[in-house]
Design a protein around this motif. Sequence first.
Motif, PDB file in Angstrom:
ATOM      1  N   MET A   1     -25.544  92.256  51.751  1.00  0.00           N
ATOM      2  CA  MET A   1     -26.785  92.781  51.230  1.00  0.00           C
ATOM      3  C   MET A   1     -27.923  92.396  52.172  1.00  0.00           C
ATOM      4  O   MET A   1     -28.148  91.230  52.445  1.00  0.00           O
ATOM      5  CB  MET A   1     -27.042  92.199  49.842  1.00  0.00           C
ATOM      6  N   ALA A   2     -28.636  93.376  52.674  1.00  0.00           N
ATOM      7  CA  ALA A   2     -29.722  93.124  53.617  1.00  0.00           C
ATOM      8  C   ALA A   2     -31.019  92.871  52.859  1.00  0.00           C
ATOM      9  O   ALA A   2     -31.277  93.473  51.825  1.00  0.00           O
ATOM     10  CB  ALA A   2     -29.885  94.312  54.546  1.00  0.00           C
ATOM     11  N   THR A   3     -31.805  91.967  53.390  1.00  0.00           N
ATOM     12  CA  THR A   3     -33.126  91.755  52.822  1.00  0.00           C
ATOM     13  C   THR A   3     -34.117  92.472  53.721  1.00  0.00           C
ATOM     14  O   THR A   3     -33.861  92.666  54.900  1.00  0.00           O
ATOM     15  CB  THR A   3     -33.466  90.248  52.753  1.00  0.00           C
ATOM     16  N   PRO A   4     -35.261  92.873  53.199  1.00  0.00           N
ATOM     17  CA  PRO A   4     -36.204  93.640  53.999  1.00  0.00           C
ATOM     18  C   PRO A   4     -36.709  92.872  55.212  1.00  0.00           C
ATOM     19  O   PRO A   4     -37.156  93.472  56.165  1.00  0.00           O
ATOM     20  CB  PRO A   4     -37.349  93.939  53.032  1.00  0.00           C
ATOM     21  N   MET A  10     -31.793  91.991  65.760  1.00  0.00           N
ATOM     22  CA  MET A  10     -31.968  90.612  66.195  1.00  0.00           C
ATOM     23  C   MET A  10     -30.816  89.744  65.686  1.00  0.00           C
ATOM     24  O   MET A  10     -30.288  88.907  66.412  1.00  0.00           O
ATOM     25  CB  MET A  10     -33.311  90.072  65.715  1.00  0.00           C
ATOM     26  N   VAL A  11     -30.409  89.971  64.441  1.00  0.00           N
ATOM     27  CA  VAL A  11     -29.294  89.221  63.858  1.00  0.00           C
ATOM     28  C   VAL A  11     -28.019  89.473  64.659  1.00  0.00           C
ATOM     29  O   VAL A  11     -27.292  88.537  64.998  1.00  0.00           O
ATOM     30  CB  VAL A  11     -29.104  89.587  62.371  1.00  0.00           C
ATOM     31  N   LYS A  12     -27.747  90.731  64.990  1.00  0.00           N
ATOM     32  CA  LYS A  12     -26.545  91.060  65.769  1.00  0.00           C
ATOM     33  C   LYS A  12     -26.587  90.412  67.139  1.00  0.00           C
ATOM     34  O   LYS A  12     -25.565  89.907  67.627  1.00  0.00           O
ATOM     35  CB  LYS A  12     -26.409  92.577  65.916  1.00  0.00           C
ATOM     36  N   ASP A  17     -24.629  86.307  70.856  1.00  0.00           N
ATOM     37  CA  ASP A  17     -24.973  85.247  71.815  1.00  0.00           C
ATOM     38  C   ASP A  17     -24.404  83.892  71.428  1.00  0.00           C
ATOM     39  O   ASP A  17     -24.079  83.078  72.286  1.00  0.00           O
ATOM     40  CB  ASP A  17     -26.490  85.122  71.963  1.00  0.00           C
ATOM     41  N   THR A  18     -24.300  83.635  70.138  1.00  0.00           N
ATOM     42  CA  THR A  18     -23.843  82.318  69.665  1.00  0.00           C
ATOM     43  C   THR A  18     -22.414  82.332  69.155  1.00  0.00           C
ATOM     44  O   THR A  18     -21.932  81.311  68.665  1.00  0.00           O
ATOM     45  CB  THR A  18     -24.772  81.792  68.556  1.00  0.00           C
ATOM     46  N   ASN A  19     -21.765  83.500  69.234  1.00  0.00           N
ATOM     47  CA  ASN A  19     -20.392  83.645  68.757  1.00  0.00           C
ATOM     48  C   ASN A  19     -20.261  83.177  67.299  1.00  0.00           C
ATOM     49  O   ASN A  19     -19.399  82.379  66.955  1.00  0.00           O
ATOM     50  CB  ASN A  19     -19.427  82.876  69.670  1.00  0.00           C
ATOM     51  N   THR A  20     -21.172  83.707  66.474  1.00  0.00           N
ATOM     52  CA  THR A  20     -21.244  83.361  65.063  1.00  0.00           C
ATOM     53  C   THR A  20     -21.139  84.644  64.244  1.00  0.00           C
ATOM     54  O   THR A  20     -21.680  85.666  64.650  1.00  0.00           O
ATOM     55  CB  THR A  20     -22.601  82.678  64.761  1.00  0.00           C
ATOM     56  N   PRO A  21     -20.450  84.626  63.109  1.00  0.00           N
ATOM     57  CA  PRO A  21     -20.356  85.834  62.283  1.00  0.00           C
ATOM     58  C   PRO A  21     -21.733  86.374  61.883  1.00  0.00           C
ATOM     59  O   PRO A  21     -22.646  85.596  61.567  1.00  0.00           O
ATOM     60  CB  PRO A  21     -19.586  85.370  61.044  1.00  0.00           C
ATOM     61  N   VAL A  22     -21.871  87.686  61.889  1.00  0.00           N
ATOM     62  CA  VAL A  22     -23.135  88.338  61.543  1.00  0.00           C
ATOM     63  C   VAL A  22     -23.602  87.919  60.155  1.00  0.00           C
ATOM     64  O   VAL A  22     -24.798  87.696  59.936  1.00  0.00           O
ATOM     65  CB  VAL A  22     -22.991  89.881  61.638  1.00  0.00           C
ATOM     66  N   GLU A  23     -22.673  87.782  59.220  1.00  0.00           N
ATOM     67  CA  GLU A  23     -23.044  87.402  57.856  1.00  0.00           C
ATOM     68  C   GLU A  23     -23.715  86.030  57.832  1.00  0.00           C
ATOM     69  O   GLU A  23     -24.681  85.814  57.105  1.00  0.00           O
ATOM     70  CB  GLU A  23     -21.813  87.382  56.934  1.00  0.00           C
ATOM     71  N   VAL A  25     -25.334  84.524  60.363  1.00  0.00           N
ATOM     72  CA  VAL A  25     -26.642  84.624  61.007  1.00  0.00           C
ATOM     73  C   VAL A  25     -27.634  85.324  60.076  1.00  0.00           C
ATOM     74  O   VAL A  25     -28.782  84.886  59.938  1.00  0.00           O
ATOM     75  CB  VAL A  25     -26.549  85.366  62.356  1.00  0.00           C
ATOM     76  N   SER A  26     -27.195  86.370  59.406  1.00  0.00           N
ATOM     77  CA  SER A  26     -28.066  87.104  58.489  1.00  0.00           C
ATOM     78  C   SER A  26     -28.552  86.201  57.364  1.00  0.00           C
ATOM     79  O   SER A  26     -29.739  86.212  57.005  1.00  0.00           O
ATOM     80  CB  SER A  26     -27.320  88.308  57.926  1.00  0.00           C
ATOM     81  N   ARG A  27     -27.653  85.407  56.817  1.00  0.00           N
ATOM     82  CA  ARG A  27     -28.020  84.483  55.731  1.00  0.00           C
ATOM     83  C   ARG A  27     -29.014  83.437  56.242  1.00  0.00           C
ATOM     84  O   ARG A  27     -30.026  83.157  55.595  1.00  0.00           O
ATOM     85  CB  ARG A  27     -26.775  83.804  55.164  1.00  0.00           C
ATOM     86  N   MET A  28     -28.732  82.881  57.422  1.00  0.00           N
ATOM     87  CA  MET A  28     -29.634  81.884  58.004  1.00  0.00           C
ATOM     88  C   MET A  28     -31.009  82.490  58.291  1.00  0.00           C
ATOM     89  O   MET A  28     -32.034  81.849  58.065  1.00  0.00           O
ATOM     90  CB  MET A  28     -29.042  81.312  59.289  1.00  0.00           C
ATOM     91  N   PHE A  29     -31.009  83.722  58.792  1.00  0.00           N
ATOM     92  CA  PHE A  29     -32.268  84.402  59.099  1.00  0.00           C
ATOM     93  C   PHE A  29     -33.082  84.583  57.819  1.00  0.00           C
ATOM     94  O   PHE A  29     -34.277  84.280  57.789  1.00  0.00           O
ATOM     95  CB  PHE A  29     -31.979  85.755  59.755  1.00  0.00           C
ATOM     96  N   ALA A  30     -32.435  85.052  56.761  1.00  0.00           N
ATOM     97  CA  ALA A  30     -33.134  85.278  55.491  1.00  0.00           C
ATOM     98  C   ALA A  30     -33.668  83.970  54.908  1.00  0.00           C
ATOM     99  O   ALA A  30     -34.808  83.905  54.422  1.00  0.00           O
ATOM    100  CB  ALA A  30     -32.201  85.960  54.495  1.00  0.00           C
ATOM    101  N   GLU A  31     -32.870  82.911  54.976  1.00  0.00           N
ATOM    102  CA  GLU A  31     -33.294  81.608  54.444  1.00  0.00           C
ATOM    103  C   GLU A  31     -34.465  81.045  55.255  1.00  0.00           C
ATOM    104  O   GLU A  31     -35.422  80.514  54.689  1.00  0.00           O
ATOM    105  CB  GLU A  31     -32.128  80.633  54.454  1.00  0.00           C
ATOM    106  N   THR A  32     -34.370  81.159  56.573  1.00  0.00           N
ATOM    107  CA  THR A  32     -35.424  80.646  57.436  1.00  0.00           C
ATOM    108  C   THR A  32     -36.699  81.470  57.250  1.00  0.00           C
ATOM    109  O   THR A  32     -37.804  80.925  57.225  1.00  0.00           O
ATOM    110  CB  THR A  32     -34.976  80.647  58.913  1.00  0.00           C
ATOM    111  N   TRP A  33     -36.545  82.799  57.113  1.00  0.00           N
ATOM    112  CA  TRP A  33     -37.705  83.665  56.867  1.00  0.00           C
ATOM    113  C   TRP A  33     -38.416  83.225  55.590  1.00  0.00           C
ATOM    114  O   TRP A  33     -39.641  83.101  55.564  1.00  0.00           O
ATOM    115  CB  TRP A  33     -37.276  85.122  56.754  1.00  0.00           C
ATOM    116  N   ALA A  34     -37.660  82.989  54.538  1.00  0.00           N
ATOM    117  CA  ALA A  34     -38.247  82.580  53.262  1.00  0.00           C
ATOM    118  C   ALA A  34     -39.007  81.268  53.423  1.00  0.00           C
ATOM    119  O   ALA A  34     -40.120  81.108  52.904  1.00  0.00           O
ATOM    120  CB  ALA A  34     -37.160  82.450  52.202  1.00  0.00           C
TER     121      ALA A  34
END
Length: 66
Positions: A1-4, A10-12, A17-23, A25-34
């Motif tokens: 589920m994508a957040t706005p 950028m997540v991809k 670049d970090t050889n990390t699953p997109v899911e 990175v997406s979760r970390m991005f959303a948490e850090t954004w919040a």
Amino acid sequence: MATPNVDDEMVKMIATDTNTPVETVSRMFAETWAEYSEGAQIMDYLSVLVARRVRDNLQRWKQDSH
């Protein structure tokens, strides 16, 4: 589920670049954004700051796990 606030391209890029699953990175991005956007009045560069923090955290985590 994508957040706005999650920049999918950028997540991809960070995931590749970090050889990390997109899911992950997406979760970390959303948490850090919040965390960063709470109370922020200027949002112009927030995505850049969030991306940098997520990338740094992933790289530090990968180094610590070796």
